[in-house]
Structures are given as C-alpha cells and as structure tokens.
Design an enzyme around this catalytic site. Structure first.
Site, mmCIF file in Angstrom:
data_model
loop_
_atom_site.group_PDB
_atom_site.id
_atom_site.type_symbol
_atom_site.label_atom_id
_atom_site.label_comp_id
_atom_site.label_asym_id
_atom_site.label_seq_id
_atom_site.Cartn_x
_atom_site.Cartn_y
_atom_site.Cartn_z
ATOM 1 N N GLU A 119 -39.547 -7.812 21.355
ATOM 2 C CA GLU A 119 -40.798 -8.205 20.708
ATOM 3 C C GLU A 119 -41.865 -8.639 21.708
ATOM 4 O O GLU A 119 -42.397 -9.756 21.639
ATOM 5 C CB GLU A 119 -40.541 -9.293 19.662
ATOM 6 C CG GLU A 119 -39.623 -8.812 18.547
ATOM 7 C CD GLU A 119 -39.489 -9.786 17.388
ATOM 8 O OE1 GLU A 119 -40.027 -10.912 17.471
ATOM 9 O OE2 GLU A 119 -38.848 -9.422 16.386
ATOM 10 N N GLU A 142 -33.535 -5.011 14.639
ATOM 11 C CA GLU A 142 -33.346 -6.235 13.850
ATOM 12 C C GLU A 142 -33.954 -6.008 12.476
ATOM 13 O O GLU A 142 -35.052 -5.459 12.377
ATOM 14 C CB GLU A 142 -34.055 -7.449 14.461
ATOM 15 C CG GLU A 142 -33.538 -7.944 15.776
ATOM 16 C CD GLU A 142 -34.328 -9.172 16.255
ATOM 17 O OE1 GLU A 142 -34.953 -9.858 15.399
ATOM 18 O OE2 GLU A 142 -34.323 -9.431 17.468
#
Length: 500
Positions: free
Chosen positions: A160, A276
C-alpha cells in the site's frame, strides 16, 4: 417463491482463486506454536495454496545485518528465521507469497514506522544496497528450495505505497523502489514472478502512472496487485472499532478495478492478485467474529474467481499484532480462527467451499451449486445481506431448488452456521464475554463453534430431487447430496432391533 431449476450439465468451472492465497500477521509470528497450530488446522480443512504477510525484511526477522571490520562497513544476510518459517509453511503444504518490506532500520532513510511492532516505512538510503538485499534473499531461497519451486512464489514489492501510513515517499519514490526490486529479482532468475503496486482501496489514480513508468523504462511486471475493503471511517472505542459497511458487491467492484484501469495499457491482461480483502480493514472490529461476516463474504467467494486470479482473505488467524497485543479471546481480529483455534463463522464458509466440486452447475444471489468428479452435488446457500444503509435482514430466508440426481434416493447432509448455530461468538456473549476464558469455557466455545449438522434420505422423482432450504438470520449452509446405492442385504429388518 420461484424454484431454481439446476441444470444437468455444468455451465462453467469453479476456480481455486478463493483459496489461492490467504493473509497472515507479520512474518516473525510464524515462529509461534499457536500460529503454527492454527495454520495446520486451516490447511487440513481448507488447504490454501499461498500465504502473504508483512515484515519479511523487518528487524525482528534479522535478514539485513551490517557490521564493521577495521572501521569498514560490511553486510551479512542472515536467514535463520526465514528458513524456519518457510520450512514450516512448506511442511503444511502452503507456499509463500513474498512481500518485500518493510525497510530494515540500518538501511532506512528515516525513522517513520507503522504498527505496534514498528515496521519502517521510509525509502532505502541506498537503492544499490536495497537491490543487493533483494538479490540476497531471493537467491538464498532459490538455493535452498530450488528454482522450480521458487518460480511458483509471487514476489510483491511493498504494501500500500499509496498510503502515507505505509510509505513515506511519494509515487515517484515507489516507482524507483519497484524498479530496483524488480530488476534485482530478475537478476536471480528471469522466470521469477514479480509485481505490484499493492494498492489500497480508493487510489485507482495510481494505475496509469505505474503502467506508464514500467512501460517507458522496460521494468518487469508479471502481475498486478491491490487490496479491497468496504468499511468507512473508524469509530473508536477502548480496544475496539465500529465502522459502517458498503454492500458486499463493492468488494467485487474493487476486484475488477485493476483490469478496468489497465485496459489499453501494456499491463492489460496480466494476472490480478487481490493480496488483501475483508469487510473491515481494522484488526479490532467485532464484525469479523460474526455470522454476518460469513454471509457477507459468501457471494464474493462464489464469484470472485471470475474477476481475478487470487483474492487473499486477511487473515487466517488472530495471531496478529498491528495495533498491539489482543486484549481478549474475541476482540474483532481479522482471523478465521481465534487464539487457541476457535473457529469463527467465516472459517466455516471457507471450509464449506473446500468441500465443493469444480463443475459449476448454478450460481445466484443466494446460492452456488457444483458437482464433483464422483457425482456428488454440493449446494452452498446463504442469506443475502446488505451494508449499513440496507437495514437489518429478516429472520428467515428460503431457497427452493430442483436438483438433478442420478439415483432413486439421495443422501442429504446439511451443515449450517448462523446467528445461533455454529457461532462461538454468540456463545461467548452469552457467557458474559469472558476476556480470558477458562479451560472449561474454551472447550464449550469450541463445541459451540461447530456447525449444526442434519442428514436425511430423499426420494428422487424422474432423476430430479426437490430441495427446500430455510435459512436462519445470517446463515451460511452447505448441503451435500450423494446418490444412494442401497447395499442392504435382504434379511435386514430394522424393526426387529428391539426384538418387537
């Protein structure tokens, strides 16, 4: 209510994308017994193919070890913990999905960290040394486990980077990190899989610049990755979080986003990995412990494989410490299992999926129906649920099916979890929410966590069987239908068992 007529012949294939990967707490946690016991249970009943988590290069794994000799700085790459963890994974039949991060403190350009365990999120002070570290790790793994094996382990660059919490640099700094990492991986072996950019939800503006950068500079990309969650801002309470939820269809829309945004670029058509996903992105949101979470994710597991190559539930176990050490047995953790291996309803959703066949017969808003190679038909049914704005679901949901069965009689086994059945969290609330249950309470919770199972035989009329399923609130149910081949000898008379 309409009866769903299940076709005799398959209409497609149910892929293994739903169990191609699963998430985990940071790499170092895999050294713990509770973690390994939980993973062994998950693998025995579900059988994930890959496992991905943070912290491979963190200080608590100890790979990057600078030292001095006669005033000269030198480097040692140490793999004591890496080998123990990977050995344990492979022994349980699961492969690493490697994430390159976070930054070793002795290589970091700054001291900004994330999480309770302080993963460093700054760019490397020296990109050549970072590339040497990547080559060292990947080269060691190839030397220990063999090139054919490691070629099956995707390697993802960072986590991220579009969020300031996880990357202190800007987008250009991530591109530089990705370039150094990807080339380092390919220098070990050209057929190793490397990809990124592992984006969080809500940052699709990163896709076009990433595609332009890697294309212009001829940087290797074998797959693209992003994450998917559907909760709103955190509403904090002591040791917990509440959040609003969008409808589960939002997860599928996020799964499809990379393909949409990369259409027409050089990266179009690459494998897409959702590394995820879950309802909430918080490790202390009680929604993760509920039957609602299982019903919420059922349509995502049923259809996600049509959109992406893998989607990794975050995470398999509550052995997880991003916001600190958990303060109780049920604390809203991401895991399918609590500490001590108490199964949550979402665990059962995955275990039900693992019992299904690969031949897809039917799929809808509340059902997934398959057949396996032996002729066994499986029906996964769930009560459709919405998000926060959709209001509460009814107490009952009915599913009516006409199912093809090649026999005069069918044996039907049904396993169910809902608000009251197969629901350890509900039992724990009724116990008074003990933070640290006694041994007797833990035994009771494990028993309460098991699905309720019912079985019967059903007559088949004209090679079709009518099946009516009434589901409770937030229920997920698995029905397994086997043709009966009666082998009873002619002298059997069950009426005579009691001598009457």
């Amino acid at each position: 209510m309409t009866i769903i007529h299940v076709p005799d012949r398959p209409v497609g294939t149910l892929t293994d994308a739903w169990r191609a990967c699963v998430g985990t707490g940071r790499f170092n946690l895999a050294l713990r017994k509770d973690y390994q016991d939980s993973l062994a249970l998950v693998q025995s009943e579900i059988g994930f193919h890959h496992i991905r988590g943070h912290g491979l290069l963190g200080d608590d794994v100890g790979v990057h070890r600078p030292y001095e000799v006669s005033g000269e700085r030198r480097l040692l790459h140490s793999f004591t913990y890496v080998d123990q963890v990977v050995d344990a994974y492979l022994a349980l039949g699961i492969k690493p999905f490697l994430e390159l991060g976070f930054m070793p403190s002795a290589l970091a350009s700054g001291d900004r960290t994330v999480f309770w365990w302080q993963g460093n999120i700054t760019p490397p002070a020296d990109h050549d040394e970072w590339a040497d570290l990547v080559r060292g790790v990947v080269g060691h793994l190839v030397g220990r486990y063999g090139i054919e094996e490691v070629r099956t382990w995707p390697i993802e660059v960072w986590n991220e980077p579009n969020l300031a919490q996880f990357w202190s640099g800007d987008q250009d700094a991530y591109h530089r990190l990705y370039e150094a990492s990807a080339h380092a991986v390919k220098e070990v072996d050209a057929d190793l899989q490397v990809g990124g950019p592992s984006l969080s939800p809500g940052s699709d503006e990163w896709w076009a610049p990433f595609a332009e950068f890697v294309t212009a500079r001829d940087v290797p990309v074998d797959f693209v990755s992003r994450h998917a969650y559907t909760t709103g801002p955190a509403q904090h309470v002591p040791f917990g979080t509440y959040q609003t939820l969008r409808a589960p269809s939002s997860l599928l829309e996020q799964f499809d986003a990379p393909r949409r945004h990369l259409e027409g670029t050089a990266l179009a058509g690459l494998p897409v990995h959702i590394t995820e996903f879950n309802s909430s992105y918080r490790p202390d949101n009680p929604v993760h412990d509920t039957a609602y979470n299982a019903a919420y994710l059922a349509p995502v597991l049923a259809a996600g494989g049509d959109l992406v190559d893998s989607f990794a539930y975050w995470t398999f176990s509550d052995t997880f410490e991003e916001v600190g050490i958990p303060t109780g047995i049920f604390h809203g953790g991401f895991g399918m299992l609590t500490h001590g291996q108490i199964k949550k309803p979402t665990y059962h959703l995955y275990a039900f999926m693992a019992r299904m066949g690969s031949h897809l017969l039917a799929r809808g808003a509340d059902h997934l129906i398959t057949r396996d190679d032996a002729g066994r038909i499986t029906v996964l049914g769930w009560q459709p649920v919405g998000g926060t704005e959709d209001g509460p679901e009814p107490e009952r949901h009915t599913l009516r099916l006409s199912v093809p069965v090649d026999a005069a009689t069918a044996f039907v086994m049904r396993s169910s979890v809902n608000e009251t059945e197969g629901n350890a969290w509900a039992a724990w609330r009724e116990m008074g929410r003990p933070r640290f249950p006694t041994s007797r309470q833990l035994d009771a919770l494990r028993e309460a966590a098991e699905p309720v199972r019912r079985h019967t035989s059903v007559a088949v009329d004209g090679c079709r069987m009518n099946l009516e399923l009434t589901l409770g609130r937030h229920e997920v149910t698995l029905v397994e239908i086997d043709p009966v081949r009666d082998e009873s000898p002619p002298w059997v008379d069950d009426v005579r068992i009691l001598g009457r």
